[in-house]
Design a protein around this motif. Sequence first.
Motif, PDB file in Angstrom:
ATOM      1  N   UNK A 185       2.982 -11.354  -4.386  1.00  0.00           N
ATOM      2  CA  UNK A 185       3.705 -11.609  -3.134  1.00  0.00           C
ATOM      3  C   UNK A 185       3.599 -10.374  -2.245  1.00  0.00           C
ATOM      4  N   UNK A 186       3.480 -10.619  -0.939  1.00  0.00           N
ATOM      5  CA  UNK A 186       3.312  -9.519  -0.001  1.00  0.00           C
ATOM      6  C   UNK A 186       4.580  -8.684   0.077  1.00  0.00           C
ATOM      7  N   UNK A 187       4.414  -7.405  -0.055  1.00  0.00           N
ATOM      8  CA  UNK A 187       5.548  -6.498   0.110  1.00  0.00           C
ATOM      9  C   UNK A 187       5.241  -5.540   1.249  1.00  0.00           C
ATOM     10  N   UNK A 188       6.263  -5.116   1.928  1.00  0.00           N
ATOM     11  CA  UNK A 188       6.115  -4.064   2.934  1.00  0.00           C
ATOM     12  C   UNK A 188       6.091  -2.743   2.192  1.00  0.00           C
ATOM     13  N   UNK A 189       4.939  -2.142   2.113  1.00  0.00           N
ATOM     14  CA  UNK A 189       4.874  -0.873   1.402  1.00  0.00           C
ATOM     15  C   UNK A 189       4.980   0.278   2.394  1.00  0.00           C
ATOM     16  N   UNK A 190       5.851   1.221   2.083  1.00  0.00           N
ATOM     17  CA  UNK A 190       6.014   2.340   3.019  1.00  0.00           C
ATOM     18  C   UNK A 190       4.764   3.205   3.036  1.00  0.00           C
ATOM     19  N   UNK A 191       4.447   3.816   4.188  1.00  0.00           N
ATOM     20  CA  UNK A 191       3.275   4.704   4.235  1.00  0.00           C
ATOM     21  C   UNK A 191       3.510   5.921   3.351  1.00  0.00           C
ATOM     22  N   UNK A 192       2.415   6.520   2.894  1.00  0.00           N
ATOM     23  CA  UNK A 192       2.537   7.677   2.016  1.00  0.00           C
ATOM     24  C   UNK A 192       2.329   9.002   2.752  1.00  0.00           C
ATOM     25  N   UNK A 193       1.781   8.929   3.980  1.00  0.00           N
ATOM     26  CA  UNK A 193       1.345  10.197   4.598  1.00  0.00           C
ATOM     27  C   UNK A 193       2.477  11.157   4.919  1.00  0.00           C
TER      28      UNK A 193
END
Lengths: 354, 248, 185
Positions: A185-193
């Motif tokens: 399922x699609x999750x909103x993944x936070x950016x890592x930068x």
Amino acid sequence: MAKVLMKGNEAVGAAAIEAGCRYFFGYPITPQSELPEYMARELPKVGGVFLQAESEIAAINMVYGAAGAGARVMTSSSSPGISLKQEGISYIAGAELPCLIVNMMRGGPGLGSIQPSQTDYFQATRGGGNGDYRVVVLAPSNVQELVDLIIEGFDIADQYRNPVMILGDGMIGQMMEPVEFKKPKQRELPPKDDWITNGTKGKRKPHIINSLYLAPEELEAHNIKLQEKYRKIRENEVKVESYNIEDADVVIAAYGTTARIVKTAISQLEREGYKVGLIRPITLWPYPYDEFKKINPQCKGILTVEMNTGQMLDDVKIAVEGRFPVYFHGRTGGMVPTPNEIIEKVKRIHGGEM
Amino acid sequence: MAIVFEKTKGLTDVQTHYCPGCTHGIIHRLVAEALEELGVLDKAIGVAPVGCSVLAYKYFNCDMHEAAHGRAPAVATGIKRVLPDNFVFTYQGDGDLASIGTAEIVHAAHRGEKISTIFVNNAIYGMTGGQMAPTTLVGQKATTAPFGRDEAHCGKPIRMSELLATIDGAKFVERVTVISPAHVRKAKKAIKECFKVQIEGKGFGIVEVLSTCPTNWGMTPTEALKWLEENMIPYYPLGNFKRPEGVE
Amino acid sequence: MEERITIAGFGGQGVMAIGQLLTYAGMLENKNVSWLPSYGPEMRGGTANCSVVISSEAVGSPVVVNATSAIIMNKPSMDKFEPTIVEGGKLFVNSSLVDRKSNRDDIEVYYIPANEIANELGNMKVANMVMLGAYIEVTKMVSIESILEGFTKVFGEDKAHLIPLNKEALEKGAESVRNQIAATV
């Protein structure tokens, strides 16, 4: 994608690569060595890196470094090796880095045996390393679910910046079953930068990956922040399969491969006219405590079945809050419970003989 | 007016916690200057140890990763394997590198890991309050060797540079000290040469820096410098043990 | 329908391999399947066995305790697994290496001189396939075509040239057991 027949350990590798994992640091141990072997063979083909570390301790610390550098990274081992990794897991949890750790459990304590077991439940769910931290623990009961949880596990790790552990056992690692690789399922993944250490390029302030807070106020604040994250995980990530619990006279609680054996027992019991339910936690942490509230109030008892001497039993008792008697059936040392043993226990509970 | 000296950009403005007379400060500066002068500060990732320099992540003005005790070379390995074009260094003390982390440093060197290690040897556990280190000299007193290190009981101090120089993957190994301006200049030269080994992709490099610990040695800073010269250098000879072929 | 099969023999007789072929073929025929090996030191030179489950429902326990069928390649495996077969189950015995008859009168027993047949085919290694052919002939659990379709998936594309020999072994095993059935009727 068509179904393929895969050995559990190799399916882990294929699923991890499918999920975008490109870095694997590990050390050989039975019964999971097919996984590092698979990664050694397959990761270079997709531009990834497999590295056999000098020890489990080094392997988990390589994971710690790679995760800090922003990579999707994993390691795997079996019970005694996972014990060695606990230091690193605590640091990774403390520094809030994402990674995936696979434990294909074998018999213990100590060197134990190489046969399947579930004796690391406490270690996995209570935190085997030091400090007040939690690891998301996923317990697949077949190879398809193993694949699905590996793929989703990487996303969960990234979403919460937390280690995720797949708690399998020698049986699921060694067995072959058909698998299909599906998108999670699609999750909103936070950016890592905004946190990884990949060099400032002269454009930003240095990033620091750290679990040291010498000032008590700072460490308390850090721990409160961690607990807030764990509360969100508890709220959002509980996974459980349950069957017929509103109507059952006896409910069995079991996870992983043991739950499959329980299902065979339940089918047999149903043919004989018994009403038996099942609660199969898929997340061992966070534990599906609330599921137990749905159990038929007239239920005669809960039977916990594990390949150990009673570890998840504690969580079942916490969940049941004294509403039902809780019984236990376990085999250990690599012995696997048989459907007949379970059937006999259920009948005794049903008949009020326990 | 011409500027003849200024603080390197490789260090932050945070005041260090090091004791008066401790030479960690000088070594930090040399490392930071080397990073700046070689143009790798912007792509450097440092790995801090557990020990006196545990807070090094606050002092170096580049990305930093705090490791568990002894594990810095493993953490650095993980970083470097993900970011092969970045510059990765560890900064470790003698308890960290020569005791609890011997497996990690030996195998990082053995793999020829393209990382650089600064190894600060002051023959004592400083952070925890003066316990015996693997590098504590025979007869030297420590809180866990109250009558002095007894060779019959716990062996002689370990010489890490000599040990690591035997490993093929280690391409640069040098022992220096910072007890005089001349030594400081030599130390900086060694650190820069060591870093170049990584930049040129040649393999693993390490600079061991003999350092003082006036607090735990129970001496004034000047006494400590003298003690180091008279006691440590004879056992831990200074000099280059190894450099890539064709380089001088 | 749930078929629970134990396949057992010496390490090196290919018991794991025919277990995997059977499992793969079951999957190709859209059945629920699982394969579970015994693992560890016993794999090295001692006896080896695997559990295969082929089912119309989701597979419960992958551990076969009470087999509905057993394929037995050697004497120690005969002694170990003969008693575990359920009443009415089927036992396939490699009579080349098992020098006794079954003690059970409540199961169907088939004797296949697998090593001799494999020898006649010129390759002792296909004795396992002879046994598998006999098993398929009796149980019709999967087709020979599905086994052959899975062959390169299990052993790799570079083994494709061995398909004709293995097909022949499967057929000879089937023929052997057909003759046996004909003789008893």
